[in-house]
Design a protein around this motif. Structure first.
Motif, PDB file in Angstrom:
ATOM      1  N   SER A 291       0.815  -1.209   0.000  1.00  0.00           N
ATOM      2  CA  SER A 291       0.000   0.000   0.000  1.00  0.00           C
ATOM      3  C   SER A 291       0.852   1.265   0.000  1.00  0.00           C
ATOM      4  O   SER A 291       1.409   1.667   1.025  1.00  0.00           O
ATOM      5  N   THR A 292       0.910   1.936  -1.138  1.00  0.00           N
ATOM      6  CA  THR A 292       1.685   3.170  -1.231  1.00  0.00           C
ATOM      7  C   THR A 292       1.103   4.268  -0.354  1.00  0.00           C
ATOM      8  O   THR A 292       1.837   5.098   0.190  1.00  0.00           O
ATOM      9  N   SER A 293      -0.223   4.290  -0.205  1.00  0.00           N
ATOM     10  CA  SER A 293      -0.848   5.305   0.635  1.00  0.00           C
ATOM     11  C   SER A 293      -0.339   5.169   2.075  1.00  0.00           C
ATOM     12  O   SER A 293       0.000   6.145   2.732  1.00  0.00           O
ATOM     13  N   TRP A 294      -0.243   3.936   2.545  1.00  0.00           N
ATOM     14  CA  TRP A 294       0.267   3.691   3.889  1.00  0.00           C
ATOM     15  C   TRP A 294       1.745   4.068   3.993  1.00  0.00           C
ATOM     16  O   TRP A 294       2.172   4.703   4.962  1.00  0.00           O
TER      17      TRP A 294
ATOM     18  N   VAL B 173      -0.183  -4.569   6.885  1.00  0.00           N
ATOM     19  CA  VAL B 173       0.258  -4.062   5.577  1.00  0.00           C
ATOM     20  C   VAL B 173       1.322  -4.942   4.930  1.00  0.00           C
ATOM     21  O   VAL B 173       1.734  -4.696   3.805  1.00  0.00           O
TER      22      VAL B 173
ATOM     23  N   CYS C  90      -5.239   8.318  -7.723  1.00  0.00           N
ATOM     24  CA  CYS C  90      -3.981   7.567  -7.880  1.00  0.00           C
ATOM     25  C   CYS C  90      -2.765   8.501  -7.937  1.00  0.00           C
ATOM     26  O   CYS C  90      -1.637   8.063  -7.731  1.00  0.00           O
TER      27      CYS C  90
ATOM     28  N   VAL D 220      -1.408  -0.585  -5.052  1.00  0.00           N
ATOM     29  CA  VAL D 220      -1.932  -1.626  -4.151  1.00  0.00           C
ATOM     30  C   VAL D 220      -1.194  -2.929  -4.434  1.00  0.00           C
ATOM     31  O   VAL D 220      -0.622  -3.110  -5.504  1.00  0.00           O
TER      32      VAL D 220
ATOM     33  N   VAL E 258      -7.360  -3.753   0.724  1.00  0.00           N
ATOM     34  CA  VAL E 258      -6.312  -3.968  -0.290  1.00  0.00           C
ATOM     35  C   VAL E 258      -5.250  -2.880  -0.259  1.00  0.00           C
ATOM     36  O   VAL E 258      -4.258  -2.955  -0.980  1.00  0.00           O
ATOM     37  N   GLY E 259      -5.479  -1.829   0.552  1.00  0.00           N
ATOM     38  CA  GLY E 259      -4.453  -0.803   0.684  1.00  0.00           C
ATOM     39  C   GLY E 259      -4.598   0.360  -0.287  1.00  0.00           C
ATOM     40  O   GLY E 259      -3.702   1.196  -0.373  1.00  0.00           O
ATOM     41  N   PHE E 260      -5.722   0.420  -1.020  1.00  0.00           N
ATOM     42  CA  PHE E 260      -5.905   1.569  -1.927  1.00  0.00           C
ATOM     43  C   PHE E 260      -6.031   2.848  -1.109  1.00  0.00           C
ATOM     44  O   PHE E 260      -5.426   3.871  -1.441  1.00  0.00           O
TER      45      PHE E 260
ATOM     46  N   SER F 282      -5.679   4.367   3.019  1.00  0.00           N
ATOM     47  CA  SER F 282      -5.059   3.932   4.267  1.00  0.00           C
ATOM     48  C   SER F 282      -5.864   4.287   5.515  1.00  0.00           C
ATOM     49  O   SER F 282      -5.471   3.914   6.625  1.00  0.00           O
TER      50      SER F 282
ATOM     51  N   GLY G 145       1.679  -8.006  -2.292  1.00  0.00           N
ATOM     52  CA  GLY G 145       2.338  -6.822  -1.756  1.00  0.00           C
ATOM     53  C   GLY G 145       3.416  -7.063  -0.718  1.00  0.00           C
ATOM     54  O   GLY G 145       4.280  -6.227  -0.525  1.00  0.00           O
TER      55      GLY G 145
END
Lengths: 243, 243, 243, 243, 243, 243
Positions: D136-139, D158, E98, E134, E158-160, E162, F135
């Protein structure tokens, strides 16, 4: 000896008193004749008792990597390196000179990518670097697949070297003059130019342009750019601090 | 002025009436002498009051990026650009002409990658593009590290330019004829050729081949391919619609 | 016919009795005049009833990909391929010869990247490979954008070919001698050299050096390296088993 | 100390008696609290008298590169490394554990990418590796931009760690059992698996598949594959020689 | 409107008073429902009279590129951007979010990669960025190929995104608090962290590590690092100058 | 059998009547148990008389490449492929399912990357693709280095599969419904979506965005986009021609 070669160039890279380097070969006969075949025939890794091919491979990978790293230290050296070649320049001579920035040679130099004739593909850097150093792939494959000799003039025609001079002495002197010329310039400008040209070889244009922005965003904050500008305006010869 | 340069090429790229472009320098003396040293010595970003190196760097990155983008607009222009150079062609002259598709010059042209002599590594494109434009890396590093002059003949020998002519007038005329020749051809074919050759510079062979499949899967659906084929069969001269 | 061309080179690659390949053109007149314009004007994919551009594109992508793969089989062939060209060598002649390892030609050869004149950007490989095969991008764009002829001498000067000989017969003989010379060498060394040089074209120096370590960690375990070393020491001519 | 860290992992990589490595932190309180702020405030490079930003930058690049290389030695170590973390794990703790192969932690672990809070972007590896280690890039951006703590459970959710256990002792024991389990397997298979997974991170799928062909073309010639196959058929427990 | 969107983010990037950005949707109902289908049915490029597919394609490429550049301006903005989403978030909502750094949403958010249902592959960024944002490719392909809705909870799993919060108001408040938290930190550290994490997405680990050395060689010369260190030692709250 | 597998997917890719594919395993017990150990112990290449490691390696590289190509045909198939797994799914089961677009499984599925236990690093695709599909790298290395089993629930948690259902029958039915759903959508949109998502995996964001512009410049000229838009406006169910 090759480990020593690597260490010397690490030191030249770090030593702020050094601004440019000339590499030449001792003696009149050869820059280097490359691998010592006699000694290779007794190499401990190649000739080890290890019979398991998977295990033997690990030792060989490590040995080639170490050799590549030693020779590659010349490319990583942050100061420009000029290779001044003469006489016999076979095999490893090509691997080594491919890591120099500028290659010049005496008119009597006899080059060859000799490895195919001793039963192997060149593995210390020639095959990775030569096609990126000269423009004609047909010529590169010709000399690498046949292991044939090529002359100073042929090397000049394809762009492998950029100057040919009469005899070793003259060639080395030209190299030293060239190095002295570069050494008088701003080391910030010179070392940045080497770094960015090397970056361009292995990155896309977009990537190198971005890396360049970052590089000069600090390099231009040094004293050299204003000092050089001022010298031009005042028509004086500038001097630049060590880097 | 350089922002204007960029905008002109964005417009040339978008204008369907334009099929090929010639860039030359005004006056008899110079294509361009590059950076105005006097003006650079008063550059607001370089000479700003900002003393924090991290903050100063941000402004300088932005300024270099903007400059690169203006000059790079010529490379992004979808029509072929022919640089016809003459006289003094220093510093920025090299950055600019490296973004042209075809470089030709007058026999009196005097080139130099001059930046090292004003204390910086060239940052508008020369170091990113020159090693991908000519075949001899030894020569590229020689001229970039020494900032020495090189002649039209030397530029031709290493492949930096592909033609040398007598005098500016003749050179520009040849460039215009070349552009006129290209302008008569299918713009779908011409612009596709520029796009795919530029793609090849920064991508692997496999990637360019795949991109080519996609490109021609639509380009070949246009009227130009059948029209050109028919012209060949009928030995007539075709005309092609604007693109 | 081109599918057959691909299959032949797959077979040559797999056949251990083959150690080097010469490709020449039948007849005195041409290496190949490229695309048969008459036949292209009746091509079923190009001229299909399919009117939906999105659907038509899928067929065309597939057709170009198949054509690229057939010609590309020569590059993937693990044995060195020498293209010996003569006479007319247009369009597809360039696509094909760009996938050879070594290019030589007769002095009467007349080359052209002809595609622009039939309304398309070359899509079988020329635009992807030519800029990586010769050093002067200005020259590459000149010949690709104008579709003009270039001679054997011009091809030699820019490094597209590495040798020019008088007439087809002599040229083919030289190619065969060159192939015979290569065929006497260790096939482990020769095929490794081709593989690593091709790898270098599309990878960074660091990546090729690493791949090289792995490649030679097994290649050097073969019989060829010690046999070749021994031959050098004993000044005998070695023979090498098939690969 | 960090130079020592690098040397230890170079040794572990070379020592054939070592088959897997567990890294944990001494004491009950912390895996590591990262940079010693007191000591950083007296760092000789950062606080040097050098006032020229261009010259100061060179020293800092060299220092960061050396630090990155020391920590990166754990990633280059050819044996799998399991990081077993507990307690405080800030800043450098993340840089270090990102170079491990498997990360597990005690339920009391308190992580943070702390660098933003001491005024810098993390430069020893976290920002280069963390986005490739968790999904997860957001995390990733949340924890890197805020420098906030995150718990063992959040790290598990994560995917930063793959197991959480009660207390340091239990966590280290699980890591040792895991290492012992791996150590009983074929070292040819285990080290090849680490190498190929690391290769995949930084290369395209096509490139890794090709590298894999080459890797296993020698690895499968070792004694381990037939020995393991035989063990499966005979339902015996195999033993494998050192690598 | 989308051109305006791009210009706003270029301005936010350049304005030194801005340290972090929150993007939310006006109104209670939707973040954005994406493409206005009614308006798309009358789009001038798509519905132009141009019948030549090759010529029509040029206009469409230019239009998609311009649209991508406008939305991509948010990613290029040097300040962190937090997307706070709620309600309907279809099609373009995914393309836009994104390009944010951190994504959080209200529990009532209803997402969909809707493009397949209006007959096209998403072309403004979703397909290029989502698989890098993700961790589960199977999930990414599921939602992109079916165009099905997914909930806030699924987006979190799924981490999209956070974080998920109750209602739009609360979500936006959390985003603002997060932005305020980031805005208090060193902008040199914050903007460097964004830059280096974005660099990591599209470069190899080795490349990002090298770029990092260069980045911090100037960033660490700013006032923020010593100021932050001092604050930690003195347990005071630092303030940082604009960047 | 595996060559047949490859040919089937080449055919499914080319057959315009096929719009989506479901792959499941015959019988109740296993999706596939992977390599037949008995048969591997008699493999002709592995067990050949060839004693020269360099020569043996060539045969093995070719064999692995052929196997990779057969399995990889599923990834190259232009139609979406849904892998519906159940029961035992070891070794090759992972290689195969990694080339599917969507992975779902029955709750009784027992997965393992089993290769390390038979003495080799997985070489048909698992190590190249798995780290790009899920991931958590720590988890990937855990299961690849230990060869331990993992359950359907664990596969779901890490994102290897995106759905888990009760029993094989139900799982396959869900996969078929999913395929039917996809098959009703525009094949231009669906196949473009697969192509662009796969492109994103191995290219930078900038590259995929550019490729996307080109892709949609022709895809949007097809009948599907206006037809789909019209259906939305008229709230009708569209039908789309074959592709």
């Amino acid at each position: 000896m090759w480990l020593e070669f690597g260490r010397v160039f690490q030191q030249l890279s770090a030593d702020a008193d050094v601004r440019a380097v000339v590499l030449s070969g001792a003696g009149d006969k050869a820059f280097t004749a490359g691998l010592d075949v006699q000694s290779a025939s007794q190499d401990s890794t190649l000739m080890s008792d290890q019979k398991d091919p998977a295990r033997k491979a690990k030792g060989m990978r490590a040995q080639i990597e170490e050799f590549q790293a030693s020779i590659g230290a010349m490319e990583k050296c942050e100061k420009p390196v000029i290779a001044a070649m003469h006489g016999i320049a076979l095999g490893l001579a090509i691997d080594i000179s491919c890591t120099a920035d500028i290659r010049i040679c005496a008119s009597n130099t006899r080059f060859a990518v000799k490895e195919v004739d001793i039963g192997l593909a060149a593995d210390i850097g020639t095959l990775a670097r030569l096609p990126k150093i000269v423009g004609s792939t047909s010529w590169v494959k010709d000399v690498c697949l046949t292991a044939r000799d090529f002359s100073a003039q042929e090397a000049l025609a394809v762009g492998f070297v950029s100057q040919v001079h009469e005899g070793k002495e003259k060639t080395v002197q030209v190299a030293i003059d060239l190095a002295a010329n570069i050494a008088e310039k701003s080391p910030v400008a010179v070392q940045g130019t080497k770094e960015l040209l090397n970056h361009a070889r292995d990155h896309s244009t977009v990537d190198t342009l971005r890396y360049t922005q970052l590089w000069n965003s600090v390099a231009l904050q040094g004293a050299d750019f204003p000092a050089a500008i001022l010298s031009v305006l005042k028509k004086q010869k500038p001097t630049f601090a060590k880097l």
